[in-house]
Design a protein around this motif. Structure first.
Motif, short mmCIF file in Angstrom:
data_model
loop_
_atom_site.label_atom_id
_atom_site.label_comp_id
_atom_site.label_asym_id
_atom_site.label_seq_id
_atom_site.Cartn_x
_atom_site.Cartn_y
_atom_site.Cartn_z
N GLY A 115 -73.21 6.96 -62.67
CA GLY A 115 -71.59 7.36 -63.24
C GLY A 115 -71.65 8.53 -63.13
N TRP A 116 -72.91 9.72 -63.07
CA TRP A 116 -73.08 11.14 -63.18
C TRP A 116 -72.19 11.82 -62.42
CZ3 TRP A 116 -77.45 9.04 -61.92
CH2 TRP A 116 -77.74 9.35 -60.63
N LEU A 117 -72.34 10.96 -61.26
CA LEU A 117 -71.28 11.51 -59.76
C LEU A 117 -69.79 11.72 -59.83
CD1 LEU A 117 -73.39 9.61 -56.92
CD2 LEU A 117 -73.37 11.97 -58.12
N LEU A 118 -69.35 10.63 -60.56
CA LEU A 118 -68.03 10.99 -61.51
C LEU A 118 -68.13 11.91 -62.32
CD1 LEU A 118 -67.20 7.19 -61.68
CD2 LEU A 118 -66.46 8.11 -59.57
N ALA A 119 -68.77 11.92 -62.92
CA ALA A 119 -68.33 12.75 -64.39
C ALA A 119 -68.21 14.39 -63.66
CB ALA A 119 -69.22 13.00 -65.21
N VAL A 120 -69.72 14.65 -62.61
CA VAL A 120 -70.26 16.17 -62.35
C VAL A 120 -68.24 16.03 -61.05
CG1 VAL A 120 -71.11 17.23 -59.87
CG2 VAL A 120 -71.89 15.87 -61.88
N GLN A 121 -67.91 15.22 -61.12
CA GLN A 121 -66.10 16.12 -60.23
C GLN A 121 -65.85 16.30 -61.04
OE1 GLN A 121 -65.10 12.90 -56.42
NE2 GLN A 121 -67.10 11.83 -57.44
N PHE A 122 -64.86 15.37 -62.09
CA PHE A 122 -64.11 15.94 -63.15
C PHE A 122 -64.38 17.32 -63.51
CE2 PHE A 122 -62.64 11.91 -62.56
CZ PHE A 122 -61.34 11.68 -62.55
N LEU A 123 -65.50 17.80 -63.86
CA LEU A 123 -65.83 19.02 -64.01
C LEU A 123 -65.53 20.19 -63.26
CD1 LEU A 123 -69.48 17.95 -65.93
CD2 LEU A 123 -67.70 18.89 -67.41
N ALA A 124 -65.89 19.60 -61.57
CA ALA A 124 -65.58 21.11 -61.43
C ALA A 124 -64.03 20.73 -60.64
CB ALA A 124 -66.41 20.50 -60.00
N LEU A 125 -63.07 19.95 -61.04
CA LEU A 125 -61.80 20.00 -60.82
C LEU A 125 -61.08 20.67 -62.21
CD1 LEU A 125 -61.04 16.35 -59.60
CD2 LEU A 125 -60.68 18.68 -58.44
N LEU A 126 -61.42 20.04 -63.72
CA LEU A 126 -61.08 20.38 -65.26
C LEU A 126 -61.62 21.58 -65.25
CD1 LEU A 126 -60.61 17.20 -66.29
CD2 LEU A 126 -58.68 18.28 -65.24
N GLN A 127 -62.84 22.25 -65.50
CA GLN A 127 -62.91 23.47 -66.67
C GLN A 127 -62.42 24.33 -66.06
OE1 GLN A 127 -67.40 22.99 -64.17
NE2 GLN A 127 -67.96 22.56 -66.36
N ASP A 128 -62.08 24.90 -65.05
CA ASP A 128 -60.91 26.18 -64.29
C ASP A 128 -59.84 26.13 -63.99
OD1 ASP A 128 -61.40 25.82 -61.90
OD2 ASP A 128 -62.63 27.18 -60.67
N GLY A 129 -58.91 24.44 -64.39
CA GLY A 129 -57.62 23.73 -63.75
C GLY A 129 -57.45 23.98 -62.01
N LEU A 130 -58.74 23.46 -61.72
CA LEU A 130 -58.50 23.65 -60.22
C LEU A 130 -57.25 21.97 -59.84
CD1 LEU A 130 -59.35 24.07 -57.44
CD2 LEU A 130 -61.77 22.30 -57.73
N TYR A 131 -57.51 21.14 -60.85
CA TYR A 131 -57.44 19.89 -60.76
C TYR A 131 -55.28 20.22 -61.17
CZ TYR A 131 -55.74 15.03 -61.96
OH TYR A 131 -54.63 14.38 -61.94
N PHE A 132 -54.86 21.07 -61.60
CA PHE A 132 -53.38 21.10 -61.52
C PHE A 132 -53.32 22.36 -60.03
CE2 PHE A 132 -54.84 20.21 -65.32
CZ PHE A 132 -53.32 18.37 -66.53
N LYS A 133 -54.27 23.61 -59.79
CA LYS A 133 -54.01 24.15 -58.76
C LYS A 133 -53.78 22.85 -57.63
CE LYS A 133 -56.54 28.05 -60.48
NZ LYS A 133 -57.67 28.59 -60.59
N LEU A 134 -54.51 22.19 -57.18
CA LEU A 134 -54.71 21.09 -55.95
C LEU A 134 -52.93 20.27 -56.54
CD1 LEU A 134 -57.81 19.90 -56.19
CD2 LEU A 134 -57.37 22.17 -54.92
N GLY A 135 -52.55 20.08 -57.67
CA GLY A 135 -51.21 19.51 -57.59
C GLY A 135 -50.60 19.96 -57.42
N GLN A 136 -49.80 21.12 -57.61
CA GLN A 136 -49.42 22.52 -57.23
C GLN A 136 -49.08 22.23 -56.52
OE1 GLN A 136 -47.21 24.41 -60.26
NE2 GLN A 136 -46.43 23.93 -58.10
N HIS A 137 -49.72 22.77 -55.32
CA HIS A 137 -49.89 23.19 -53.78
C HIS A 137 -49.33 21.99 -53.10
CE1 HIS A 137 -51.13 24.38 -49.73
NE2 HIS A 137 -51.45 22.71 -49.63
N ALA A 138 -49.92 20.50 -53.31
CA ALA A 138 -49.33 19.36 -52.71
C ALA A 138 -47.70 18.91 -52.84
CB ALA A 138 -50.66 17.95 -53.65
N VAL A 139 -47.59 19.47 -54.11
CA VAL A 139 -46.34 19.67 -54.92
C VAL A 139 -45.53 20.63 -54.26
CG1 VAL A 139 -43.85 19.93 -56.38
CG2 VAL A 139 -46.28 18.74 -57.03
N ASP A 140 -45.31 21.46 -54.06
CA ASP A 140 -44.60 22.61 -53.54
C ASP A 140 -44.80 22.74 -51.37
OD1 ASP A 140 -44.79 24.09 -55.46
OD2 ASP A 140 -46.36 26.08 -55.17
N VAL A 141 -45.66 21.86 -51.30
CA VAL A 141 -45.75 21.87 -49.29
C VAL A 141 -44.73 20.65 -49.43
CG1 VAL A 141 -47.42 20.36 -47.18
CG2 VAL A 141 -47.60 22.24 -49.36
N ALA A 142 -44.88 19.65 -50.08
CA ALA A 142 -43.27 18.16 -49.80
C ALA A 142 -42.41 18.64 -50.75
CB ALA A 142 -44.23 17.05 -51.60
#
Length: 342
Positions: free
Chosen positions: A237-264
């Motif tokens: 289960g830690w393999l899921l949690a580690v991914q969310f830590l990487a995505l959410l700790q510094d706002g990467l999650y929303f930066k990735l979403g923003q890129h996808a939206v901008d290109v679309a």
């Protein structure tokens, strides 16, 4: 060939892979009873301003939907969902297989559900020989790219509370919904206005994984046991949690979403300029061009896409989807190639 078929074909963002590699080789307690899972859950509770929320990590969206719905409902209770809802159109009867009927509500092209669509269903189901509607399922973004505003979600929340219904939000594409220009919601708003929702990782930079946030204390007791019973507990289960830590700790999650939206949005504007109309004006990373049928064989050679359905006798609606890994240059070159074709 350009790839616009979906937003989960690239395995994961490099920072997610780095985070997984950093813990590789560690001996970690399994089944989510580990420090990484606790850290990720605490971070999500903090971001949601919901200290009492229960956070459960799941592998994929369909699994999260049917396990959550089945855990929340009694055997005779049913689900109100838009006709276009993922639980209705793309999950092979997963919810129905748990014994819960789907009650289908008509929505406009953007796929957003309103109280006006819910109330007639409640009226129809007053007969005790029918299933009892108990949960309202919505997606943000919707399957046709619609994004809920705070006013719209507040109205749904009020309607659900007034009628004894749970409100469950599928956040498989939450990253793109939240970075859309149409959005004015926050994670804290979702925690306040829904009974449960999830933060989708599979379609926004994770290798796999969804973070379910159960806000309503009534729905928390026994959830892990039910999740285990349904085969939805990952031993590592830690393999899921580690991914969310990487995505959410510094706002990467929303930066990735923003890129996808901008290109679309660049793609959507460019296609409109070429005279190609859209089924709906989507503000997210999914767009729905209506193209002449005789153009489809040429598009087949040019890019990967999904046929959405017939628009009329001579036109077809297709779906183009961008992701965190879609280069803007691909959109630019694709538009030039389509211009040459048309």
């Amino acid at each position: 060939m350009y790839f616009f078929r979906n937003d989960y074909s690239v395995s994961c963002h490099p920072k997610v892979l780095e985070a997984l590699a950093a813990v590789n080789g560690e001996n970690v307690v399994g089944y989510g009873f580990d420090p990484y899972t606790q850290q990720a859950a605490d971070l999500i509770r903090k971001l949601c301003n919901a200290p009492q929320a229960d956070v459960q990590f799941m592998v994929g969206g369909t699994q999260t939907n049917f396990v959550s719905i089945a855990a929340f409902l009694r055997p005779w209770e049913s689900v109100i969902t838009p006709v276009t809802g993922h639980v209705n159109g793309h999950e092979a009867g997963a919810v129905e297989a748990t014994g819960h009927k789907l009650l289908l509500a008509r929505t406009p092209g953007n796929g957003k559900l309103t109280p006006a669509a819910i109330l007639p269903i409640l009226e129809e189901c007053k007969d005790q020989h029918l299933t009892q509607p108990k949960l309202v399922y919505i997606s943000d973004a919707t399957e046709t790219g619609g994004v809920y505003t705070k006013a719209e979600l507040s109205a749904l929340s009020y309607c659900c509370k007034a009628n004894g219904l749970y409100l469950f939000l599928d956040g498989a594409r939450l990253g793109c919904a939240f970075t859309s220009q149409a959005n004015d919601l926050t994670l804290a708003d979702l925690a306040q206005l829904t009974d449960a929702f999830y933060i989708g990782g599979t379609k926004n930079g994770a290798m796999m994984g969804e973070a379910l946030v159960i806000c309503n204390p009534e729905l928390q007791d026994g959830f892990f046991r039910f999740k285990k019973q349904q085969g939805a507990v990952l031993a590592k289960g830690w393999l899921l949690a580690v991914q969310f830590l990487a995505l959410l700790q510094d706002g990467l999650y929303f930066k990735l979403g923003q890129h996808a939206v901008d290109v679309a949005q660049y793609l959507q504007g460019g296609l409109k300029n070429l005279g190609i109309p859209m089924l709906v004006d989507s503000p997210t990373n999914q767009i729905f061009p209506i193209v002449p049928d005789d153009l489809l064989p040429k598009l087949d050679e040019l890019c990967a896409y999904e046929v959405w359905g017939k628009a009329d006798n001579t036109h077809t609606t297709i779906r183009l989807v961008t992701s965190f890994a879609t280069p803007l240059e691909d959109a630019e070159h694709f538009l030039m190639d389509v211009k040459n074709l048309t």
